[in-house]
Scaffold this motif. Structure first.
Motif, mmCIF file in Angstrom:
data_model
loop_
_atom_site.group_PDB
_atom_site.id
_atom_site.type_symbol
_atom_site.label_atom_id
_atom_site.label_comp_id
_atom_site.label_asym_id
_atom_site.label_seq_id
_atom_site.Cartn_x
_atom_site.Cartn_y
_atom_site.Cartn_z
ATOM 1 N N CYS A 110 -5.379 4.391 -20.810
ATOM 2 C CA CYS A 110 -5.363 3.931 -19.413
ATOM 3 C C CYS A 110 -4.031 4.262 -18.753
ATOM 4 C CB CYS A 110 -5.506 2.405 -19.351
ATOM 5 S SG CYS A 110 -7.052 1.787 -20.023
ATOM 6 N N LEU A 111 -4.077 4.412 -17.444
ATOM 7 C CA LEU A 111 -2.863 4.486 -16.637
ATOM 8 C C LEU A 111 -2.856 3.291 -15.691
ATOM 9 C CD1 LEU A 111 -2.913 8.272 -15.554
ATOM 10 C CD2 LEU A 111 -1.823 7.256 -17.579
ATOM 11 N N LEU A 112 -1.683 2.777 -15.412
ATOM 12 C CA LEU A 112 -1.568 1.723 -14.407
ATOM 13 C C LEU A 112 -1.379 2.379 -13.042
ATOM 14 C CD1 LEU A 112 0.816 -0.746 -16.286
ATOM 15 C CD2 LEU A 112 -1.696 -0.732 -16.217
ATOM 16 N N GLN A 113 -2.209 1.983 -12.097
ATOM 17 C CA GLN A 113 -2.087 2.557 -10.756
ATOM 18 C C GLN A 113 -1.079 1.760 -9.939
ATOM 19 O OE1 GLN A 113 -5.758 3.154 -8.598
ATOM 20 N NE2 GLN A 113 -4.698 3.884 -6.771
ATOM 21 N N VAL A 114 -0.129 2.472 -9.361
ATOM 22 C CA VAL A 114 0.913 1.844 -8.558
ATOM 23 C C VAL A 114 0.711 2.242 -7.102
ATOM 24 C CG1 VAL A 114 3.392 1.490 -8.299
ATOM 25 C CG2 VAL A 114 2.460 2.126 -10.533
ATOM 26 N N HIS A 115 0.874 1.250 -6.236
ATOM 27 C CA HIS A 115 0.710 1.509 -4.800
ATOM 28 C C HIS A 115 2.038 2.012 -4.250
ATOM 29 C CE1 HIS A 115 -1.111 1.087 -0.906
ATOM 30 N NE2 HIS A 115 -0.052 0.442 -0.481
ATOM 31 N N ILE A 116 2.113 3.317 -3.971
ATOM 32 C CA ILE A 116 3.382 3.879 -3.479
ATOM 33 C C ILE A 116 3.313 4.298 -2.010
ATOM 34 C CG2 ILE A 116 4.324 4.647 -5.690
ATOM 35 C CD1 ILE A 116 3.125 7.455 -5.081
ATOM 36 N N ALA A 117 2.095 4.471 -1.479
ATOM 37 C CA ALA A 117 1.958 4.934 -0.093
ATOM 38 C C ALA A 117 2.240 3.795 0.877
ATOM 39 C CB ALA A 117 0.547 5.475 0.130
ATOM 40 N N SER A 118 2.603 4.160 2.080
ATOM 41 C CA SER A 118 2.838 3.104 3.074
ATOM 42 C C SER A 118 1.531 2.661 3.707
ATOM 43 C CB SER A 118 3.811 3.593 4.140
ATOM 44 O OG SER A 118 3.345 4.792 4.704
ATOM 45 N N GLU A 119 0.465 3.430 3.482
ATOM 46 C CA GLU A 119 -0.822 3.071 4.062
ATOM 47 C C GLU A 119 -1.393 1.817 3.389
ATOM 48 O OE1 GLU A 119 -2.285 6.708 2.861
ATOM 49 O OE2 GLU A 119 -1.532 7.798 4.603
ATOM 50 N N GLU A 120 -2.162 1.084 4.158
ATOM 51 C CA GLU A 120 -2.845 -0.073 3.616
ATOM 52 C C GLU A 120 -3.866 0.382 2.582
ATOM 53 O OE1 GLU A 120 -2.867 -3.475 4.209
ATOM 54 O OE2 GLU A 120 -0.951 -3.107 5.221
ATOM 55 N N SER A 121 -3.906 -0.288 1.459
ATOM 56 C CA SER A 121 -4.933 0.006 0.473
ATOM 57 C C SER A 121 -5.093 -1.219 -0.395
ATOM 58 C CB SER A 121 -4.513 1.197 -0.395
ATOM 59 O OG SER A 121 -5.281 1.192 -1.585
ATOM 60 N N LYS A 122 -6.321 -1.449 -0.806
ATOM 61 C CA LYS A 122 -6.560 -2.603 -1.664
ATOM 62 C C LYS A 122 -6.133 -2.298 -3.091
ATOM 63 C CE LYS A 122 -10.759 -2.367 -0.487
ATOM 64 N NZ LYS A 122 -12.198 -2.384 -0.320
ATOM 65 N N PHE A 123 -5.927 -1.013 -3.382
ATOM 66 C CA PHE A 123 -5.801 -0.621 -4.781
ATOM 67 C C PHE A 123 -4.365 -0.313 -5.178
ATOM 68 C CE2 PHE A 123 -10.110 1.006 -3.481
ATOM 69 C CZ PHE A 123 -10.762 -0.136 -3.903
ATOM 70 N N GLY A 124 -4.069 -0.592 -6.424
ATOM 71 C CA GLY A 124 -2.753 -0.287 -6.956
ATOM 72 C C GLY A 124 -1.865 -1.512 -6.994
#
Ligand SMILES: *Cc1c(COP(=O)(O)O)cnc(C)c1O
Length: 227
Positions: A110-124
């Motif tokens: 598995c990889l852990l998903q990290v939220h790096i974008a400035s856009e809104e997203s439910k994921f990461g």
């Protein structure tokens, strides 16, 4: 689109340590087989049902990557064959993957998903959530999953400096986490970042796994979200 030419061009532009995952979501079996005959073995899909169906029908030496958001109740459909799950972003999901891995008697990468974008997203996971995640005691008893590294998506923007800084942030997190939590584990070694529009930037910032769809297969007939 000549798939073989596109694959060759992309592979020629990638350093040897960078793995190419061909993102085949929405594309039919015969298109995947074209890439397969050109030597490609790693394919990425983002919907469980589509992924499981393609696994059943296509050659068994294909390595299937789940790159989309994964719902806990669907892990059971892919646990027996999936090569790498890129989008783990909760302990609850990892626990289910561990349970299904135990049933299938295999350790699931598995990889852990990290939220790096400035856009809104439910994921990461946010940076804070990522560090909280990694100190959770429950991780110690999960013998049927293995955290192989991190995954992230940069903002969808033409602003190269911004995209570059987001990739750089993820690489920094990867290095920190490796030295803090996985220093002894040589298998914590995968950094999945970069897509058709930004993979060169991602590679120059330290990616060693790129997920490329439209640049290989052309535009998708319909947009996709979720799993
Ligand atoms: C669809 C998708 C890709 C590939 O996108 P392209 O722009 O077609 O290369 C990569 N990563 C994820 C998570 C995706 O959902």
């Amino acid at each position: 689109m000549n798939i073989q030419n596109q694959l060759n061009k992309i592979k020629a532009s990638l350093p040897e340590n960078v793995e190419l995952v061909a993102v085949s979501k929405t594309h039919p079996d015969e298109i995947i087989m074209e890439a397969y005959r050109a030597g490609q073995r790693a394919f990425g899909e983002n919907k469980v049902q589509e992924l499981a169906g393609k696994y059943e029908r296509l050659p068994k030496d294909i390595e299937w990557h789940m790159i989309g958001h994964l719902q806990s109740n669907k892990v059971k459909y892919i646990a027996h064959f999936v090569q790498l799950i890129h989008g783990v972003d909760s302990l609850k999901l990892l626990k289910v993957i561990n349970k299904e891995g135990a049933k299938a008697n295999r350790r699931i990468d598995c990889l852990l998903q990290v939220h790096i974008a400035s856009e809104e997203s439910k994921f990461g996971l946010s940076e804070n959530e990522l560090f909280e995640f990694l100190v959770n005691e429950a991780l110690k008893n999960m013998n049927f999953v293995r955290i192989r590294g991190l995954m992230g998506m940069a903002s969808n923007t033409a602003d190269e400096a911004k995209v570059r800084s987001e990739f750089r942030l993820l690489k920094d997190l990867f290095d920190q986490i490796k030295s803090l939590y996985f220093a002894e584990d040589e298998w914590f070694n995968k950094l999945s970042m970069g897509m058709s529009g930004d993979y060169q930037l991602a590679v120059s910032e330290g990616s060693n796994m790129v997920r490329i769809g439209s640049r290989i297969f052309g535009h998708r007939a319909y947009p996709q979200t979720g799993s």
